[in-house]
Design an enzyme around this catalytic site. Sequence first.
Site, PDB file in Angstrom:
ATOM      1  N   GLU A  90       0.818  -1.210   0.000  1.00 48.80           N
ATOM      2  CA  GLU A  90       0.000   0.000   0.000  1.00 48.80           C
ATOM      3  C   GLU A  90       0.855   1.264   0.000  1.00 48.80           C
ATOM      4  OE1 GLU A  90      -3.604   1.998   2.659  1.00 48.80           O
ATOM      5  OE2 GLU A  90      -2.090   0.745   3.640  1.00 48.80           O
ATOM      6  N   ASP A 115      -5.719   2.794  -1.347  1.00 50.97           N
ATOM      7  CA  ASP A 115      -6.406   3.567  -0.321  1.00 50.97           C
ATOM      8  C   ASP A 115      -6.712   4.952  -0.895  1.00 50.97           C
ATOM      9  OD1 ASP A 115      -6.866   5.380   1.931  1.00 50.97           O
ATOM     10  OD2 ASP A 115      -6.257   3.709   3.199  1.00 50.97           O
ATOM     11  N   GLN A 148      -9.620   0.890  -0.022  1.00 56.75           N
ATOM     12  CA  GLN A 148     -10.048   1.466   1.248  1.00 56.75           C
ATOM     13  C   GLN A 148     -10.476   2.911   1.042  1.00 56.75           C
ATOM     14  OE1 GLN A 148      -6.446   0.647   3.550  1.00 56.75           O
ATOM     15  NE2 GLN A 148      -7.500  -0.997   4.647  1.00 56.75           N
ATOM     16  N   GLU A 185     -11.730   2.498   6.359  1.00 59.46           N
ATOM     17  CA  GLU A 185     -10.630   2.795   7.265  1.00 59.46           C
ATOM     18  C   GLU A 185     -10.651   4.284   7.614  1.00 59.46           C
ATOM     19  OE1 GLU A 185      -6.140   1.117   7.670  1.00 59.46           O
ATOM     20  OE2 GLU A 185      -6.455   2.522   6.021  1.00 59.46           O
TER      21      GLU A 185
END
Length: 262
Positions: A143, A178, A204, A240
């Site tokens: 990530e 993300d 996310q 998240e």
Amino acid sequence: MPRFAANLTMMYTEYAFLDRFAAAAKDGFKAVEYLFPYDFHADEIRARLDANGLTQVLFNAPPGNWAGGERGMASIPGREDEFRRGIDTALAYTRVIGNRKLHVMAGLVGADQPRAKHREVYLSNLAYAARAAQADGVTILIEPINTRDMPGFFLTHQHEAQAICAEVGAPNLKVQFDCYHCQIVEGDLAVKLKRDMAGIGHIQIAGVPERHEPDTGELNYPYLFELIDSLGYGGHIGCEYRPRAGTSAGLGWLKPYLGANS
């Protein structure tokens, strides 16, 4: 329609960790994720999942000394043996808990450190992790993380992560996209999702810039959710974010999607 996983590290913090599973299920979630399970026995967590009809989506491999400020070991020279032991531990947990995705954090690198050496170690460690995970049907995720929240993090941009996955060449190594981190570092999320979807293993979300619910801030999440669906993404989307107040009170944004949230 997108399916969402509650991130139990950031959400439902008004409850003790093991009680967050029931709270998430009560609010309509059918899946969960979190940073680390290692403070608990895998059987304890599996029991909470089963009791509440929940699917575990992913968690992180051991990150080193998290309380001491470490944020992963995958790119850190001299920590290879510790990294490999951590992968073995994480995979032992996946066999009980049932998730098929495991996030491996790159680690922090000082400005005076030799990035080429760190990259060499990173690729070698990721190749090991992917080989070790393949027998269990587990996908390793990397990530890019913004350096405003995590100064010095080794991996920051989507194209870098995709290039690393291509160089390692393992079919079970993919990128964790993300939206919060990507917006802060580089923006242009829709173009990057279209460009990279084949190499994305998990997504996310959080509002930007405060990292609250996705119904606030500078990102148009309903548009992004439709785009993600149109691109054929079949996984869960991890929530998240840090709720502004109580977790349940802030879930108005989720209600239109609950029918698909399984």
